[in-house]
Design a protein around this motif. Sequence first.
Motif, PDB file in Angstrom:
ATOM      1  N   PHE A   8       0.793  -1.224   0.000  1.00  0.00           N
ATOM      2  CA  PHE A   8       0.000   0.000   0.000  1.00  0.00           C
ATOM      3  C   PHE A   8       0.830   1.281   0.000  1.00  0.00           C
ATOM      4  O   PHE A   8       0.307   2.353  -0.283  1.00  0.00           O
ATOM      5  CB  PHE A   8      -0.918   0.033   1.234  1.00  0.00           C
ATOM      6  CG  PHE A   8      -1.820  -1.167   1.349  1.00  0.00           C
ATOM      7  CD1 PHE A   8      -3.017  -1.215   0.647  1.00  0.00           C
ATOM      8  CD2 PHE A   8      -1.479  -2.247   2.147  1.00  0.00           C
ATOM      9  CE1 PHE A   8      -3.865  -2.317   0.748  1.00  0.00           C
ATOM     10  CE2 PHE A   8      -2.316  -3.353   2.254  1.00  0.00           C
ATOM     11  CZ  PHE A   8      -3.508  -3.390   1.554  1.00  0.00           C
ATOM     12  N   GLU A   9       2.121   1.187   0.331  1.00  0.00           N
ATOM     13  CA  GLU A   9       2.946   2.379   0.487  1.00  0.00           C
ATOM     14  C   GLU A   9       4.206   2.279  -0.367  1.00  0.00           C
ATOM     15  O   GLU A   9       4.701   1.188  -0.649  1.00  0.00           O
ATOM     16  CB  GLU A   9       3.353   2.566   1.957  1.00  0.00           C
ATOM     17  CG  GLU A   9       2.184   2.729   2.913  1.00  0.00           C
ATOM     18  CD  GLU A   9       2.640   2.795   4.365  1.00  0.00           C
ATOM     19  OE1 GLU A   9       3.860   2.880   4.617  1.00  0.00           O
ATOM     20  OE2 GLU A   9       1.766   2.732   5.256  1.00  0.00           O
ATOM     21  N   GLY A  10       4.744   3.439  -0.731  1.00  0.00           N
ATOM     22  CA  GLY A  10       6.001   3.497  -1.464  1.00  0.00           C
ATOM     23  C   GLY A  10       5.864   3.104  -2.925  1.00  0.00           C
ATOM     24  O   GLY A  10       4.835   2.585  -3.355  1.00  0.00           O
ATOM     25  N   ASP A  11       6.936   3.359  -3.668  1.00  0.00           N
ATOM     26  CA  ASP A  11       6.902   3.114  -5.114  1.00  0.00           C
ATOM     27  C   ASP A  11       7.966   2.133  -5.591  1.00  0.00           C
ATOM     28  O   ASP A  11       7.950   1.717  -6.751  1.00  0.00           O
ATOM     29  CB  ASP A  11       7.114   4.436  -5.871  1.00  0.00           C
ATOM     30  CG  ASP A  11       6.039   5.463  -5.542  1.00  0.00           C
ATOM     31  OD1 ASP A  11       4.887   5.047  -5.374  1.00  0.00           O
ATOM     32  OD2 ASP A  11       6.370   6.661  -5.446  1.00  0.00           O
ATOM     33  N   LYS A  12       8.883   1.753  -4.710  1.00  0.00           N
ATOM     34  CA  LYS A  12      10.056   1.013  -5.145  1.00  0.00           C
ATOM     35  C   LYS A  12       9.709  -0.317  -5.813  1.00  0.00           C
ATOM     36  O   LYS A  12      10.376  -0.739  -6.774  1.00  0.00           O
ATOM     37  CB  LYS A  12      10.995   0.759  -3.964  1.00  0.00           C
ATOM     38  CG  LYS A  12      12.292   0.079  -4.369  1.00  0.00           C
ATOM     39  CD  LYS A  12      13.318   0.105  -3.263  1.00  0.00           C
ATOM     40  CE  LYS A  12      14.641  -0.470  -3.749  1.00  0.00           C
ATOM     41  NZ  LYS A  12      15.684  -0.413  -2.705  1.00  0.00           N
ATOM     42  N   TYR A  13       8.666  -0.988  -5.337  1.00  0.00           N
ATOM     43  CA  TYR A  13       8.354  -2.323  -5.860  1.00  0.00           C
ATOM     44  C   TYR A  13       7.082  -2.331  -6.712  1.00  0.00           C
ATOM     45  O   TYR A  13       6.501  -3.390  -6.950  1.00  0.00           O
ATOM     46  CB  TYR A  13       8.225  -3.317  -4.690  1.00  0.00           C
ATOM     47  CG  TYR A  13       9.471  -3.364  -3.833  1.00  0.00           C
ATOM     48  CD1 TYR A  13      10.661  -3.873  -4.336  1.00  0.00           C
ATOM     49  CD2 TYR A  13       9.463  -2.849  -2.540  1.00  0.00           C
ATOM     50  CE1 TYR A  13      11.817  -3.898  -3.563  1.00  0.00           C
ATOM     51  CE2 TYR A  13      10.608  -2.869  -1.762  1.00  0.00           C
ATOM     52  CZ  TYR A  13      11.786  -3.388  -2.273  1.00  0.00           C
ATOM     53  OH  TYR A  13      12.922  -3.414  -1.512  1.00  0.00           O
ATOM     54  N   ASN A  14       6.702  -1.151  -7.167  1.00  0.00           N
ATOM     55  CA  ASN A  14       5.518  -1.076  -8.032  1.00  0.00           C
ATOM     56  C   ASN A  14       5.671  -1.994  -9.245  1.00  0.00           C
ATOM     57  O   ASN A  14       6.732  -2.030  -9.892  1.00  0.00           O
ATOM     58  CB  ASN A  14       5.300   0.354  -8.519  1.00  0.00           C
ATOM     59  CG  ASN A  14       4.674   1.223  -7.445  1.00  0.00           C
ATOM     60  OD1 ASN A  14       4.477   0.798  -6.312  1.00  0.00           O
ATOM     61  ND2 ASN A  14       4.345   2.466  -7.801  1.00  0.00           N
ATOM     62  N   GLY A  15       4.620  -2.723  -9.546  1.00  0.00           N
ATOM     63  CA  GLY A  15       4.646  -3.629 -10.688  1.00  0.00           C
ATOM     64  C   GLY A  15       5.329  -4.953 -10.418  1.00  0.00           C
ATOM     65  O   GLY A  15       5.407  -5.801 -11.305  1.00  0.00           O
ATOM     66  N   LYS A  16       5.793  -5.157  -9.169  1.00  0.00           N
ATOM     67  CA  LYS A  16       6.477  -6.405  -8.823  1.00  0.00           C
ATOM     68  C   LYS A  16       5.860  -7.082  -7.607  1.00  0.00           C
ATOM     69  O   LYS A  16       6.498  -7.908  -6.957  1.00  0.00           O
ATOM     70  CB  LYS A  16       7.967  -6.133  -8.582  1.00  0.00           C
ATOM     71  CG  LYS A  16       8.707  -5.682  -9.839  1.00  0.00           C
ATOM     72  CD  LYS A  16      10.199  -5.582  -9.600  1.00  0.00           C
ATOM     73  CE  LYS A  16      10.931  -5.234 -10.898  1.00  0.00           C
ATOM     74  NZ  LYS A  16      12.399  -5.187 -10.713  1.00  0.00           N
ATOM     75  N   LEU A  17       4.621  -6.730  -7.320  1.00  0.00           N
ATOM     76  CA  LEU A  17       3.901  -7.289  -6.183  1.00  0.00           C
ATOM     77  C   LEU A  17       2.729  -8.123  -6.689  1.00  0.00           C
ATOM     78  O   LEU A  17       2.218  -7.891  -7.788  1.00  0.00           O
ATOM     79  CB  LEU A  17       3.379  -6.177  -5.275  1.00  0.00           C
ATOM     80  CG  LEU A  17       4.413  -5.166  -4.775  1.00  0.00           C
ATOM     81  CD1 LEU A  17       3.721  -4.009  -4.064  1.00  0.00           C
ATOM     82  CD2 LEU A  17       5.414  -5.852  -3.841  1.00  0.00           C
ATOM     83  N   ALA A  18       2.286  -9.070  -5.873  1.00  0.00           N
ATOM     84  CA  ALA A  18       1.153  -9.903  -6.275  1.00  0.00           C
ATOM     85  C   ALA A  18       0.266 -10.171  -5.067  1.00  0.00           C
ATOM     86  O   ALA A  18       0.740 -10.318  -3.937  1.00  0.00           O
ATOM     87  CB  ALA A  18       1.630 -11.221  -6.879  1.00  0.00           C
ATOM     88  N   MET A  19      -1.021 -10.245  -5.333  1.00  0.00           N
ATOM     89  CA  MET A  19      -2.028 -10.507  -4.307  1.00  0.00           C
ATOM     90  C   MET A  19      -2.948 -11.611  -4.816  1.00  0.00           C
ATOM     91  O   MET A  19      -3.263 -11.664  -6.011  1.00  0.00           O
ATOM     92  CB  MET A  19      -2.834  -9.226  -4.030  1.00  0.00           C
ATOM     93  CG  MET A  19      -3.904  -9.357  -2.966  1.00  0.00           C
ATOM     94  SD  MET A  19      -3.284  -9.752  -1.303  1.00  0.00           S
ATOM     95  CE  MET A  19      -2.127  -8.407  -1.030  1.00  0.00           C
TER      96      MET A  19
END
Length: 355
Positions: free
Chosen positions: A157-168
């Motif tokens: 929910f926070e920060g931008d460093k791992y945008n596009g590399k997360l999965a739910m």
Amino acid sequence: MDRRLFLKSALAGTALGAFGPAGRALAATDLLWMTWENLAKDDYLQPFLDGSDVALTKTFIGTDDEQFAKLRAGGASSVDLITPGLDKVSYYTASDLLQPIDFEKVPNANLLYDTFKKTGLGKVDGQTYGIPFYWGINPIVYRADLMDEEPDWSVFFEGDKYNGKLAMRDYALEGIMIAAMYLGIPRDEMFQMDDKQLAEVKKVLMIQKSKLRTYWNSIGDLTNLFATGEVVCAFSWVPPYYDLKEKGLDMGMAKPKQGVIGWCDTIAVPKGVEGARRDAVFELVNYLLGPTYGKKLAYGGPYAQSTSAARDEIDAEQQEKIFIKDLSVMDSFVWKENPPRYNDWVALWNEVKAS
């Protein structure tokens, strides 16, 4: 939930031990257990059969819903033991399909871990209809070589460093639970959230969606995404952690202090089981909660039994693998429940995904 990875979705029936016609004719009591395939392996159950005058037939399930539908359609008259999820027992009791557990006939139930003794799930009016059987956690799994530090729920929910590399995982119940834990909504309110709280959940889930690589359905697909580095962090089941670690990847497993989603299946007895069959069923239940079965499940699963019966017979490495070495992990468990407004939860989840 990770146990479902190893199951086939179609039903399968098998006989165990001396289960041909001759063997069944010699047995005083013939039982049928509807369960997950990975819980009823022959070598898990043979010690019980060798010491009892029981024949056991196994019918395998693919989903909790399938099991419930079969019983509600009349299957309860022929089934002696079932394995509903802890959060699903209320469906069965609401349809008057189960009988209370007779604890006098299940002495190993005295060894249930305190967490399971205290939970109100599986109970109605103080009586237990689904006794906790085996359990685990659904943690955050991540590539430790590709992340700066161990994550918690805030990474989604926070920060931008791992945008596009997360999965739910694409599952409304768990996804909304995670958002509620991130927001600090108390556990006793989590499944009873009002419109204002659900609006806050929706707001953060919209933020989360913008950061995700994908919503996953297949744990095999998620494992591959981890392997290629396309996903570095995900709400996950446990298998990718061990599978990829064995292949040499530097994997991490995080159990956030805000709360960890725990899963637990129970053993429950349909209402129509009576007399000698009922006595034999509770004899089997006692075995399933005892040391012989617990040790086999710990190494063969590997899964943790709900009692401490086998704990001292399991080495420290395996204890850690099934989360019983440090039982304080249970302090942060949030058990899944069935929200009264679950249709609203699903609608909210689908609206977020479609945005």
